[in-house]
Design an enzyme around this catalytic site. Sequence first.
Site, PDB file in Angstrom:
ATOM      1  N   HIS A  24       0.794  -1.232   0.000  1.00 46.17           N
ATOM      2  CA  HIS A  24       0.000   0.000   0.000  1.00 46.17           C
ATOM      3  C   HIS A  24       0.833   1.292   0.000  1.00 46.17           C
ATOM      4  CE1 HIS A  24       0.339   0.196   4.367  1.00 46.17           C
ATOM      5  NE2 HIS A  24      -0.606  -0.658   4.627  1.00 46.17           N
ATOM      6  N   HIS A  78      -5.579  -8.497  14.740  1.00 40.73           N
ATOM      7  CA  HIS A  78      -5.629  -7.273  13.921  1.00 40.73           C
ATOM      8  C   HIS A  78      -6.455  -7.545  12.668  1.00 40.73           C
ATOM      9  CE1 HIS A  78      -4.449  -3.742  11.777  1.00 40.73           C
ATOM     10  NE2 HIS A  78      -3.340  -4.178  11.242  1.00 40.73           N
ATOM     11  N   GLU A  80      -6.564  -5.793   9.708  1.00 41.38           N
ATOM     12  CA  GLU A  80      -6.109  -5.433   8.357  1.00 41.38           C
ATOM     13  C   GLU A  80      -5.969  -6.700   7.498  1.00 41.38           C
ATOM     14  OE1 GLU A  80      -2.809  -2.665   8.220  1.00 41.38           O
ATOM     15  OE2 GLU A  80      -3.245  -2.182   6.138  1.00 41.38           O
ATOM     16  N   ASP A  82      -4.074  -8.049   5.390  1.00 46.47           N
ATOM     17  CA  ASP A  82      -2.899  -8.915   5.244  1.00 46.47           C
ATOM     18  C   ASP A  82      -2.861  -9.982   6.338  1.00 46.47           C
ATOM     19  OD1 ASP A  82      -2.474  -6.564   6.786  1.00 46.47           O
ATOM     20  OD2 ASP A  82      -0.309  -6.800   6.708  1.00 46.47           O
ATOM     21  N   HIS A 145      -1.456  -0.481  15.054  1.00 49.22           N
ATOM     22  CA  HIS A 145      -1.657   0.801  14.419  1.00 49.22           C
ATOM     23  C   HIS A 145      -3.087   1.006  13.929  1.00 49.22           C
ATOM     24  CE1 HIS A 145      -1.304  -0.398   9.950  1.00 49.22           C
ATOM     25  NE2 HIS A 145      -1.404  -1.508  10.635  1.00 49.22           N
ATOM     26  N   ASP A 164       1.325  -6.239  14.253  1.00 49.88           N
ATOM     27  CA  ASP A 164       2.222  -5.505  13.353  1.00 49.88           C
ATOM     28  C   ASP A 164       3.440  -4.918  14.073  1.00 49.88           C
ATOM     29  OD1 ASP A 164       1.180  -5.729  10.770  1.00 49.88           O
ATOM     30  OD2 ASP A 164      -0.332  -4.198  11.147  1.00 49.88           O
ATOM     31  N   TYR A 191      10.164  -0.038   8.594  1.00 47.67           N
ATOM     32  CA  TYR A 191       8.800  -0.440   8.951  1.00 47.67           C
ATOM     33  C   TYR A 191       8.240   0.537   9.992  1.00 47.67           C
ATOM     34  CZ  TYR A 191       5.078  -3.681  10.332  1.00 47.67           C
ATOM     35  OH  TYR A 191       3.870  -4.261  10.600  1.00 47.67           O
ATOM     36  N   HIS A 224       4.935  -9.795  10.706  1.00 49.57           N
ATOM     37  CA  HIS A 224       5.748  -9.712   9.486  1.00 49.57           C
ATOM     38  C   HIS A 224       7.213  -9.921   9.850  1.00 49.57           C
ATOM     39  CE1 HIS A 224       2.452  -7.940   7.156  1.00 49.57           C
ATOM     40  NE2 HIS A 224       2.260  -7.074   8.132  1.00 49.57           N
TER      41      HIS A 224
END
Length: 394
Positions: A24, A78, A80, A82, A145, A164, A191, A224
């Site tokens: 993104h 989370h 999001e 991904d 986040h 994250d 990151y 990640h």
Amino acid sequence: MKPVELAKDIYWVGAIDWNIRDFHGYSVYKGSTYNAYLIMDEKITLIDTVKRPFADELIDNISTLVDPRKIDYVISNHTEMDHSGGLPRVMHRVGEDKPLYCSQMGYKNLSKHFSQKWNYQPVESGGELNLGKRTLTFLETRMLHWPDSMFTYAKEDKILFSSDAFGQHYAGLERFDDEVGEAIMPHARKYFANILLLYAPLVLKLVEEVTKMGLSIEMICPDHGIMWRRDPSRIINAYVQWSKQAPQRKAVVVYDTMWHSTETMAQTIVEALGARGVDARPYHLRANHRSDVITEVLDAGAVVVGSPTLNNGLFPTVSDFLTYMKGLKPQNKIGAAFGSYGWSGEAVKLLSAELKTMKFDVIDPGVRLQYVPDEEGLEACRNLAEKIARALPE
Ligand code: FEO
């Protein structure tokens, strides 16, 4: 990649995305991973899933350890995509009625992402879930986040599943920090600069809270990149350091140029800053990705922005960078502007106004030069550099 045992009965079962290069709008030159974790306790528990195209890989990984239908609990740290994109496929295989643990905001957000009547079990910060031999504790980390973000802590194993936070976009066969060494830190820094900088004050608050709680952490497993097992305090301390945004004697000179005049100004400013002991580099915005430039902004004391005037405004790449930087809210910076123009010359004024909006300390009205810089114009660039150098910490 096959599952990797991180601790007794705790496995990495995620997926490696070797080919992603744009996350993104963030350039990920080394790909990324979507980490998911399987705890083989009396109650078999999956923590997080993966991006949707990797859902089958996750299920295949789980299947080498256990029939996915035997999973008792699923935890979503989370929302999001991904990490949740694979959730529909996973829930279908695990059982749509299996308890799905998430934060209160996770419940709201997952419900908005997926029209599924899953067996949501929203948890409060501090809530616990007993798996048999071990207990998990949930810790809400709102806005780190996303509003739904939370950590899951495995008390007996002293492992923090940090979503994250503490992650890095890095694809490799290595799963642990000690397998990569210091080479992982630039990825972690980038990151932080691109994902968490905006929330730096919350990071400091969270680290303070976790320290007060006295959580003993022997391993950090983010969603990640690699897991931090050699020295988890290395990344925690780096987060504290980065969050403080203490300005260094460093300047990022970021610009674009049409016919090399603004470029000549940029290089003159950089050379003059260097001559005054400032760590300075020019960043042409069509040679450097915005996400790499913002990584350099993280510890810079000064951000000097240059743009030619194009159609009475800013050059588009410079507007793009300013929008990106504004959103990430870097703090404690000196700002200055420069640029060449043909006839109207609004760019420098516009740049200075933008930098002020971002609460930068704009220490000079900026240098604007018509067409091609002459010696007098270059001297004005050197004088600007002198002023910046004087204002930066020694
Ligand atoms: Fe890796 Fe906020 O998702």
